[in-house]
Structure formats: C-alpha cells, structure tokens
Design a protein around this motif. Structure first.
Motif, PDB file in Angstrom:
ATOM      1  N   MET A 146      10.794 -36.101  20.504  1.00 21.85           N
ATOM      2  CA  MET A 146       9.912 -34.949  20.460  1.00 21.85           C
ATOM      3  C   MET A 146      10.728 -33.693  20.757  1.00 21.85           C
ATOM      4  O   MET A 146      11.664 -33.713  21.546  1.00 21.85           O
ATOM      5  N   ILE A 147      10.336 -32.588  20.137  1.00 21.47           N
ATOM      6  CA  ILE A 147      10.945 -31.287  20.374  1.00 21.47           C
ATOM      7  C   ILE A 147       9.976 -30.436  21.190  1.00 21.47           C
ATOM      8  O   ILE A 147       8.803 -30.313  20.834  1.00 21.47           O
ATOM      9  N   SER A 148      10.453 -29.870  22.269  1.00 21.58           N
ATOM     10  CA  SER A 148       9.673 -28.915  23.054  1.00 21.58           C
ATOM     11  C   SER A 148      10.033 -27.517  22.557  1.00 21.58           C
ATOM     12  O   SER A 148      11.192 -27.107  22.628  1.00 21.58           O
ATOM     13  N   VAL A 149       9.052 -26.789  22.053  1.00 22.42           N
ATOM     14  CA  VAL A 149       9.247 -25.427  21.570  1.00 22.42           C
ATOM     15  C   VAL A 149       8.817 -24.487  22.696  1.00 22.42           C
ATOM     16  O   VAL A 149       7.667 -24.519  23.123  1.00 22.42           O
ATOM     17  N   LEU A 150       9.756 -23.689  23.192  1.00 18.11           N
ATOM     18  CA  LEU A 150       9.527 -22.847  24.363  1.00 18.11           C
ATOM     19  C   LEU A 150       9.311 -21.407  23.921  1.00 18.11           C
ATOM     20  O   LEU A 150      10.187 -20.802  23.307  1.00 18.11           O
ATOM     21  N   ILE A 151       8.122 -20.868  24.242  1.00 20.28           N
ATOM     22  CA  ILE A 151       7.734 -19.554  23.741  1.00 20.28           C
ATOM     23  C   ILE A 151       7.296 -18.650  24.887  1.00 20.28           C
ATOM     24  O   ILE A 151       6.199 -18.811  25.429  1.00 20.28           O
ATOM     25  N   PRO A 152       8.126 -17.660  25.265  1.00 17.06           N
ATOM     26  CA  PRO A 152       7.660 -16.659  26.217  1.00 17.06           C
ATOM     27  C   PRO A 152       6.831 -15.607  25.466  1.00 17.06           C
ATOM     28  O   PRO A 152       7.095 -15.316  24.300  1.00 17.06           O
ATOM     29  N   THR A 153       5.832 -15.071  26.129  1.00 24.12           N
ATOM     30  CA  THR A 153       5.007 -14.044  25.481  1.00 24.12           C
ATOM     31  C   THR A 153       4.529 -13.039  26.514  1.00 24.12           C
ATOM     32  O   THR A 153       4.381 -13.360  27.694  1.00 24.12           O
ATOM     33  N   GLU A 157      12.649 -15.435  33.136  1.00 27.01           N
ATOM     34  CA  GLU A 157      11.876 -16.297  34.036  1.00 27.01           C
ATOM     35  C   GLU A 157      10.843 -17.121  33.262  1.00 27.01           C
ATOM     36  O   GLU A 157      10.609 -18.285  33.581  1.00 27.01           O
ATOM     37  N   ALA A 158      10.230 -16.504  32.250  1.00 24.20           N
ATOM     38  CA  ALA A 158       9.259 -17.241  31.434  1.00 24.20           C
ATOM     39  C   ALA A 158       9.942 -18.393  30.704  1.00 24.20           C
ATOM     40  O   ALA A 158       9.414 -19.511  30.650  1.00 24.20           O
ATOM     41  N   ARG A 159      11.113 -18.133  30.135  1.00 25.53           N
ATOM     42  CA  ARG A 159      11.863 -19.218  29.475  1.00 25.53           C
ATOM     43  C   ARG A 159      12.250 -20.296  30.468  1.00 25.53           C
ATOM     44  O   ARG A 159      12.205 -21.489  30.164  1.00 25.53           O
ATOM     45  N   MET A 160      12.655 -19.900  31.667  1.00 21.95           N
ATOM     46  CA  MET A 160      13.037 -20.888  32.684  1.00 21.95           C
ATOM     47  C   MET A 160      11.846 -21.749  33.078  1.00 21.95           C
ATOM     48  O   MET A 160      11.979 -22.961  33.255  1.00 21.95           O
ATOM     49  N   GLN A 161      10.675 -21.140  33.200  1.00 19.85           N
ATOM     50  CA  GLN A 161       9.481 -21.912  33.547  1.00 19.85           C
ATOM     51  C   GLN A 161       9.122 -22.874  32.413  1.00 19.85           C
ATOM     52  O   GLN A 161       8.774 -24.026  32.655  1.00 19.85           O
ATOM     53  N   ALA A 162       9.209 -22.410  31.174  1.00 18.02           N
ATOM     54  CA  ALA A 162       8.935 -23.284  30.031  1.00 18.02           C
ATOM     55  C   ALA A 162       9.912 -24.449  30.004  1.00 18.02           C
ATOM     56  O   ALA A 162       9.522 -25.604  29.764  1.00 18.02           O
ATOM     57  N   PHE A 170      14.035 -22.736  21.214  1.00 23.33           N
ATOM     58  CA  PHE A 170      13.572 -21.457  21.736  1.00 23.33           C
ATOM     59  C   PHE A 170      12.966 -20.660  20.589  1.00 23.33           C
ATOM     60  O   PHE A 170      13.556 -20.554  19.520  1.00 23.33           O
ATOM     61  N   LEU A 171      11.760 -20.124  20.813  1.00 23.56           N
ATOM     62  CA  LEU A 171      11.086 -19.328  19.795  1.00 23.56           C
ATOM     63  C   LEU A 171      10.423 -18.144  20.489  1.00 23.56           C
ATOM     64  O   LEU A 171       9.649 -18.337  21.431  1.00 23.56           O
ATOM     65  N   ASP A 172      10.718 -16.948  20.040  1.00 25.07           N
ATOM     66  CA  ASP A 172      10.064 -15.770  20.607  1.00 25.07           C
ATOM     67  C   ASP A 172       8.687 -15.606  19.977  1.00 25.07           C
ATOM     68  O   ASP A 172       8.439 -16.073  18.863  1.00 25.07           O
ATOM     69  N   ASP A 173       7.800 -14.917  20.679  1.00 25.33           N
ATOM     70  CA  ASP A 173       6.421 -14.779  20.204  1.00 25.33           C
ATOM     71  C   ASP A 173       6.285 -13.926  18.952  1.00 25.33           C
ATOM     72  O   ASP A 173       5.244 -13.942  18.298  1.00 25.33           O
ATOM     73  N   ASP A 174       7.329 -13.194  18.588  1.00 29.63           N
ATOM     74  CA  ASP A 174       7.249 -12.377  17.379  1.00 29.63           C
ATOM     75  C   ASP A 174       8.110 -12.941  16.242  1.00 29.63           C
ATOM     76  O   ASP A 174       8.413 -12.247  15.285  1.00 29.63           O
ATOM     77  N   ASP A 175       8.491 -14.207  16.346  1.00 27.24           N
ATOM     78  CA  ASP A 175       9.285 -14.855  15.309  1.00 27.24           C
ATOM     79  C   ASP A 175       8.480 -15.961  14.644  1.00 27.24           C
ATOM     80  O   ASP A 175       7.632 -16.588  15.279  1.00 27.24           O
ATOM     81  N   LEU A 176       8.786 -16.181  13.379  1.00 29.24           N
ATOM     82  CA  LEU A 176       8.080 -17.196  12.595  1.00 29.24           C
ATOM     83  C   LEU A 176       9.071 -18.232  12.094  1.00 29.24           C
ATOM     84  O   LEU A 176      10.191 -17.889  11.723  1.00 29.24           O
ATOM     85  N   LEU A 177       8.640 -19.472  12.038  1.00 29.18           N
ATOM     86  CA  LEU A 177       9.415 -20.522  11.382  1.00 29.18           C
ATOM     87  C   LEU A 177       8.951 -20.543   9.930  1.00 29.18           C
ATOM     88  O   LEU A 177       7.924 -21.132   9.602  1.00 29.18           O
ATOM     89  N   LEU A 178       9.694 -19.864   9.064  1.00 30.39           N
ATOM     90  CA  LEU A 178       9.283 -19.723   7.670  1.00 30.39           C
ATOM     91  C   LEU A 178       9.434 -21.010   6.877  1.00 30.39           C
ATOM     92  O   LEU A 178       8.651 -21.279   5.972  1.00 30.39           O
ATOM     93  N   ASP A 179      10.446 -21.796   7.183  1.00 33.42           N
ATOM     94  CA  ASP A 179      10.678 -23.060   6.492  1.00 33.42           C
ATOM     95  C   ASP A 179       9.836 -24.146   7.162  1.00 33.42           C
ATOM     96  O   ASP A 179      10.064 -24.472   8.329  1.00 33.42           O
ATOM     97  N   PRO A 180       8.853 -24.742   6.464  1.00 31.93           N
ATOM     98  CA  PRO A 180       8.014 -25.754   7.101  1.00 31.93           C
ATOM     99  C   PRO A 180       8.755 -27.032   7.476  1.00 31.93           C
ATOM    100  O   PRO A 180       8.230 -27.849   8.218  1.00 31.93           O
ATOM    101  N   ALA A 181       9.987 -27.195   7.027  1.00 29.71           N
ATOM    102  CA  ALA A 181      10.780 -28.375   7.374  1.00 29.71           C
ATOM    103  C   ALA A 181      11.845 -28.066   8.432  1.00 29.71           C
ATOM    104  O   ALA A 181      12.702 -28.897   8.697  1.00 29.71           O
ATOM    105  N   TYR A 182      11.780 -26.891   9.056  1.00 25.27           N
ATOM    106  CA  TYR A 182      12.821 -26.518  10.008  1.00 25.27           C
ATOM    107  C   TYR A 182      12.895 -27.495  11.182  1.00 25.27           C
ATOM    108  O   TYR A 182      13.975 -27.974  11.536  1.00 25.27           O
ATOM    109  N   ALA A 191      18.773 -16.474  20.497  1.00 24.94           N
ATOM    110  CA  ALA A 191      18.151 -17.617  21.168  1.00 24.94           C
ATOM    111  C   ALA A 191      16.976 -18.140  20.353  1.00 24.94           C
ATOM    112  O   ALA A 191      16.764 -19.342  20.245  1.00 24.94           O
ATOM    113  N   SER A 192      16.203 -17.252  19.752  1.00 23.78           N
ATOM    114  CA  SER A 192      15.025 -17.678  19.010  1.00 23.78           C
ATOM    115  C   SER A 192      15.420 -18.481  17.776  1.00 23.78           C
ATOM    116  O   SER A 192      16.245 -18.049  16.977  1.00 23.78           O
TER     117      SER A 192
END
Length: 185
Positions: free
Chosen positions: A1-8, A66-71, A82-94, A141-142
């Motif tokens: 499993m992949i944990s996707v960490l998103i600070p916002t 700190e938000a990333r560290m908590q995640a 790592f994914l920022d809240d204003d970034d998109l994964l455009l490729d559905p197979a990423y 990082a994102s």
C-alpha cells in the motif's frame, strides 16, 4: 500500500481537486493522510468525500513541515508519496508505476510535471538522477515517493530543511528513478 501524505491549509477547493485526482488512480491500494493546518476546511473536504481510504487530522497553525511530519507518523503503507494540496496526479496510472518500481527496489521515485502559473504553464523536468541530487536538489517533494521504512530509518523529515525539500540524506541512501511521465498540475 502507498500512503499519500497531503498537508493543507485554507484551500478546500484545491484539496478537493487533488483528492479527486488521487481517487481516479487505477492503483487503488492507497491511503491518503490529509493533515489540516488551518481551521478545519480540509477535514470537512475529506469527511464529505466519505471514502474509507481518506483520513484527516488536525495540525492547527504549526506549518507545512510539521503537517508532513504528522502525516508521516500516521502512515501505514509500505511506501509514502508526498502530494501538496494544490497538485494533481494527471496520469491515472502514476501510483501504479510508483508501486511497480518500489515493490522491486529501494528508490526515490519522481517524475515530470507542469507548473500552472495561471496565465501560462511551464514544463517541469528535473532530469535523470545524478550527482546533482546531493548538491543542487531540484526535485519537488510533491509527487515524490519512497519506502516508508527508509524515511523512518533516516530519521524522518528534517524541519530545518524547510517546506520544499524533505532532506537530502534520503537521496544519498537510495537510487533515484525518473518517472518521465507528467503527473503534477
């Protein structure tokens, strides 16, 4: 499993779009750990989506690092992305491509993207891994992923480095893999 960490923080519409891009992934063995550094708007977005793979935690006003560290402390996957809240994964197979690499070898996986500056877009291409990674780190990082065990073994994130880089010691210990397909928007 992949944990996707998103600070916002105070960007619920951007977060909603980032999470929608995550939910469109063909690889479904992920969890998203959203850490809300604002007044709870991010937690409301996650609750509204009602997907059991999405979790939200408060981190009121302590900052992006700190938000990333908590995640990271809450991550349950074998790998973290790592994914920022204003970034998109455009490729559905990423996520699938990330998992395919990380399930076979210890690596830092990153790719290309597009920086959307409103009135124009700039292609973002850090290039193949090389010695530059330790002295002129231009990987965002994102969108970057690596084994959770490795991040924890190296002591986690370094708050002294700042919000845009999660610490060069990680890069010195494993081989970089360049994804070459656009994934950030």
């Amino acid at each position: 499993m992949i944990s996707v960490l998103i600070p916002t923080r105070s960007r619920p519409d951007s977060l909603r779009q980032a999470l929608a891009s995550l939910l469109r992934q063909t690889f479904t063995r992920f969890e998203a750990v959203v850490v809300d550094d604002g007044e709870g708007e991010g937690m409301e977005v996650v609750a509204g989506l009602a997907d059991p793979r999405l979790r939200a935690l408060p981190n009121p006003g302590r900052g992006q690092v700190e938000a990333r560290m908590q995640a990271l402390a809450q991550a349950r996957g074998d790998a973290v992305l790592f994914l920022d809240d204003d970034d998109l994964l455009l490729d559905p197979a990423y996520l699938y491509r990330v998992w395919r690499i990380l399930s076979r070898e210890e690596a830092v996986v990153y790719g290309e993207g597009v920086l959307d500056l409103g009135s124009w877009e700039i292609p973002y291409r850090p290039g193949e891994p090389g010695d530059w990674i330790l002295v002129d780190n231009r990987i965002l990082a994102s969108g970057t992923a690596l084994p959770l065990r490795l991040v924890r073994e190296l002591g986690g994130l370094d708050p002294e480095v700042g919000p845009f880089d999660f610490g060069n010691p990680v890069f010195g210990r494993c081989r970089g893999r360049y994804g070459a397909e656009p994934e950030l928007g």
